[in-house]
Design an enzyme around this catalytic site. Structure first.
Site, PDB file in Angstrom:
ATOM      1  N   GLU A 243      35.524  32.866  38.201  1.00 34.11           N
ATOM      2  CA  GLU A 243      34.754  32.874  39.442  1.00 34.11           C
ATOM      3  C   GLU A 243      33.696  33.973  39.403  1.00 34.11           C
ATOM      4  O   GLU A 243      33.875  35.006  38.764  1.00 34.11           O
ATOM      5  CB  GLU A 243      35.689  33.118  40.627  1.00 34.11           C
TER       6      GLU A 243
ATOM      7  N   CYS B 186      28.433  39.265  41.438  1.00 39.33           N
ATOM      8  CA  CYS B 186      29.617  39.917  40.865  1.00 39.33           C
ATOM      9  C   CYS B 186      30.172  38.972  39.806  1.00 39.33           C
ATOM     10  O   CYS B 186      30.604  37.863  40.131  1.00 39.33           O
ATOM     11  CB  CYS B 186      30.623  40.159  41.999  1.00 39.33           C
TER      12      CYS B 186
ATOM     13  N   CYS C 169      43.440  38.823  33.658  1.00 41.16           N
ATOM     14  CA  CYS C 169      43.337  40.251  33.353  1.00 41.16           C
ATOM     15  C   CYS C 169      44.682  40.752  32.851  1.00 41.16           C
ATOM     16  O   CYS C 169      45.726  40.235  33.237  1.00 41.16           O
ATOM     17  CB  CYS C 169      42.946  41.021  34.620  1.00 41.16           C
TER      18      CYS C 169
ATOM     19  N   CYS D 202      47.203  45.554  37.932  1.00 40.44           N
ATOM     20  CA  CYS D 202      47.144  46.428  39.118  1.00 40.44           C
ATOM     21  C   CYS D 202      47.857  45.740  40.283  1.00 40.44           C
ATOM     22  O   CYS D 202      47.715  44.532  40.492  1.00 40.44           O
ATOM     23  CB  CYS D 202      45.696  46.739  39.485  1.00 40.44           C
TER      24      CYS D 202
ATOM     25  N   CYS E 112      45.771  43.553  42.993  1.00 44.29           N
ATOM     26  CA  CYS E 112      44.700  42.643  42.561  1.00 44.29           C
ATOM     27  C   CYS E 112      45.226  41.238  42.309  1.00 44.29           C
ATOM     28  O   CYS E 112      46.246  41.054  41.641  1.00 44.29           O
ATOM     29  CB  CYS E 112      44.048  43.202  41.294  1.00 44.29           C
TER      30      CYS E 112
ATOM     31  N   HIS F 107      41.990  43.850  51.200  1.00 46.19           N
ATOM     32  CA  HIS F 107      42.258  42.520  51.737  1.00 46.19           C
ATOM     33  C   HIS F 107      43.644  42.127  51.274  1.00 46.19           C
ATOM     34  O   HIS F 107      43.841  41.927  50.072  1.00 46.19           O
ATOM     35  CB  HIS F 107      41.236  41.523  51.195  1.00 46.19           C
TER      36      HIS F 107
ATOM     37  N   CYS G  12      36.501  41.795  47.242  1.00 42.98           N
ATOM     38  CA  CYS G  12      37.009  42.630  46.165  1.00 42.98           C
ATOM     39  C   CYS G  12      38.504  42.416  45.925  1.00 42.98           C
ATOM     40  O   CYS G  12      39.305  42.510  46.847  1.00 42.98           O
ATOM     41  CB  CYS G  12      36.734  44.089  46.512  1.00 42.98           C
TER      42      CYS G  12
END
Lengths: 348, 220
Positions: free
Chosen positions: A93, A106, A113, A117, A120, A288, A331
């Site tokens: 994305e 972005c 990944c 984290c 995330c 978020h 984010c």
């Protein structure tokens, strides 16, 4: 069927090699770069100053390598989230974020990944693969607003420093005269602080650098970000202190604020101590909430108080406006987990 | 300006051991002290970028050992398996903070993510209440004799592709899901591939374990 190599995403040096391998004159490399990155052709047949015979030879071995987006969602605030299928049939994305004086894209640098984290979404889909420079750049040129872009941030899916060869290649193409000829000051690359790769990025690129800090305290950062076990935040900052970034190149610290976790006055004072004297700024980011997360976002009041503490210590601090929350484009929310097939060969 | 790299020091290879199929241990002369749970950066020469490996030997041993599997298409590991005693490799001083205290713990690992726990057991630090190890095949429960010997019933193996009376069949995540309550006052140390770490962490969080009690080391 023979899989063709892709032209888009090759540097001038690599295009010279293509020309040499195919027996073309040396100047064809520059012509190719021109068609690919300045004239933005959509097919090899559009490269009209290359002879028909040579275009046919080129087509036998190479594809252009551009791919259209599969889906786009638009937020009430104008942010758009684009979904792309990569060459290897995986999904990534990119988020287009328009504002009054700039239009930022972005981009993702990996499918999934590895960094894990806690806060995330991308990490929850696991790691699938590194994107090629062409796949990174394709996000830029294949969105509807490609001509309106003013800024680029490598803050989408993936850790850019974990795919640094391809990230640097993409940056070379964007910032070279023979490429898109963008100023590196329009590009910001983020990292959670993979120190050796970060050093290389600092030395081989002129782009801005954003460090994901999220806690100034070792023990707490370890809980939020496993990378802290290997590259503690003070080592990251010590590394930054070894370089002269000049007045134009910007170092920023990204700080997502979690209610009752990292939003106290003590945290702000600790940040001030940690980055004291380093020419940099701090961006505070509203969290978020993501599914099954134990973390909640800090209130606006707490974020303002935190900002004031930092500013009173002389640190330039901004609260980043939240964008695209309703389409999960904000984010930490980019994820294509639902599109990822479950792998049956798990060892756990 | 020349790029400043992690400082690497030449170390002589003492032995290379094939543990099982594509998994090896590489033991080198030891020049530095370390704490169990730490990593070293390792390269085949002083020009290429090093990779990080958890130390898999005990603090009382006179060699420093890492555990690795050959990565298909990888740059470093196919070269590591060509090494012979006396050859030189380049490694950094040990570093990293995946280091347990004296609290009660559960350890969870997959594949070569078991390496730091090998070092911890061999070094004689406080043993965990449970060590949970996942593997696709029975022969990949690396160093299982050591763990079985030291931990007995506290050593739980989960095999996803083969069966044996001594191991649990299926995924460790399924077993964790079935547990009616997980201890809340202990620390959970997770080490292995990122997918396991993220999935297991989410699972134990959903069972009420506080994120402050979860430590993760990711192999990237």
């Amino acid at each position: 069927m023979m899989v063709k190599e892709v032209l888009f995403g090759k540097t001038l040096e690599e295009l010279k090699q293509v020309a040499k391998d195919l027996g073309f004159p040396g100047f064809v490399a520059k012509q190719l770069a021109d068609w690919l990155y300045k004239k933005k052709v959509t097919g090899i047949d559009e490269m009209l100053n290359i002879s028909k015979k040579n275009r046919d030879i080129l087509k036998e071995k190479y594809d252009l390598g551009l791919s259209a987006y599969n889906k786009v969602q638009e937020s009430i605030d104008g942010t758009k989230k684009y979904l792309f299928k990569t060459i290897s049939d995986q999904y990534i994305e990119a988020a287009y974020i328009p504002s009054e004086n700039r239009n930022t894209l972005c981009v993702s640098s990996q499918v999934g990944c590895k960094m894990g984290c806690l806060f995330c979404m991308t990490g929850k889909q696991g790691f699938q693969k590194n994107l090629s420079a062409g796949e990174i750049l394709n996000q830029m040129v294949s969105i509807d607003e490609n001509d309106k872009l003013t800024n680029l941030v490598y803050m989408g899916m993936g850790e850019p420093m974990d795919n640094l060869d391809e990230v640097l290649k993409s940056l070379e193409i964007i910032t070279s005269e023979w490429g898109f000829a963008w100023s590196p000051r329009r590009i910001n690359v983020s990292t959670i602080g993979v120190v050796p790769a970060m050093r290389r990025f600092i030395e081989e690129s002129e782009c801005h650098l954003a460090i994901s800090m999220h806690s100034p305290l070792n023990d707490q950062r370890k809980e939020l970000m496993p990378i802290e076990n290997v590259y503690p935040i003070e080592d990251v900052i010590q590394t930054l202190r070894e370089y002269d970034f000049g007045r134009q190149r910007r170092i920023s610290f990204e700080y997502i604020m979690f209610e009752g976790v990292n939003d106290s006055k003590e945290h702000a004072l600790e940040i001030a101590k940690l980055i004291n004297g380093l020419h940099s700024r701090v961006n505070l980011i509203k969290f978020h909430p993501i599914p099954n997360s134990p973390l909640k976002g800090s209130s606006n009041e707490v974020m303002e108080r935190f900002k004031n503490v930092l500013e009173n210590k002389g640190i330039i601090t901004t609260i980043r406006k939240s964008r695209g929350e309703d389409i999960y484009a904000a984010c930490g929310l980019l994820s294509t987990k639902k599109l990822v097939e479950n792998k049956s060969n798990k060892d756990y | 300006m020349p790029r400043k790299k992690i400082e690497l020091f030449p170390h002589k290879v003492v032995r290379l051991t094939n543990v099982v199929s594509e998994v090896f241990t590489l033991s080198m002369e030891r020049k530095f002290d370390f704490v169990p749970g730490q990593v070293v950066a390792l390269a085949i020469n002083n020009e290429h970028d090093p990779r990080l490996y958890s130390i898999a030997s005990g603090t009382g041993e006179d060699v420093l050992t890492i555990l690795f599997d050959i990565i298909d298409g990888g740059f470093l590991t196919p070269q590591l398996v060509q090494l012979k005693p006396g050859d030189e490799v380049y490694i950094s001083e040990p570093f990293g903070k995946f280091i347990p205290g004296d609290e009660d713990m559960w350890w969870l690992a997959t594949g070569t993510g078991i390496a730091p726990f090998i070092s911890m057991v061999k070094s004689g630090i406080k043993l965990p209440e449970k060590l949970i190890h996942g593997s696709r095949t029975l022969d990949h429960f690396l160093f299982q004799e050591l763990f079985h010997d030291k931990l007995g019933e506290k050593y739980l193996r989960f095999c996803t592709a083969e069966e044996s009376p001594e191991v649990y069949s299926g995924r460790m995540t399924e077993w964790l899901k079935e547990q009616s309550g997980l201890p809340k006052e202990i620390k959970y140390y997770l080490c292995g591939n990122p997918n396991m770490v993220v999935e297991v962490r989410d699972l134990i969080l959903s069972k009420g374990v506080d994120f402050n009690n979860i430590m993760a080391e990711i192999y990237f």
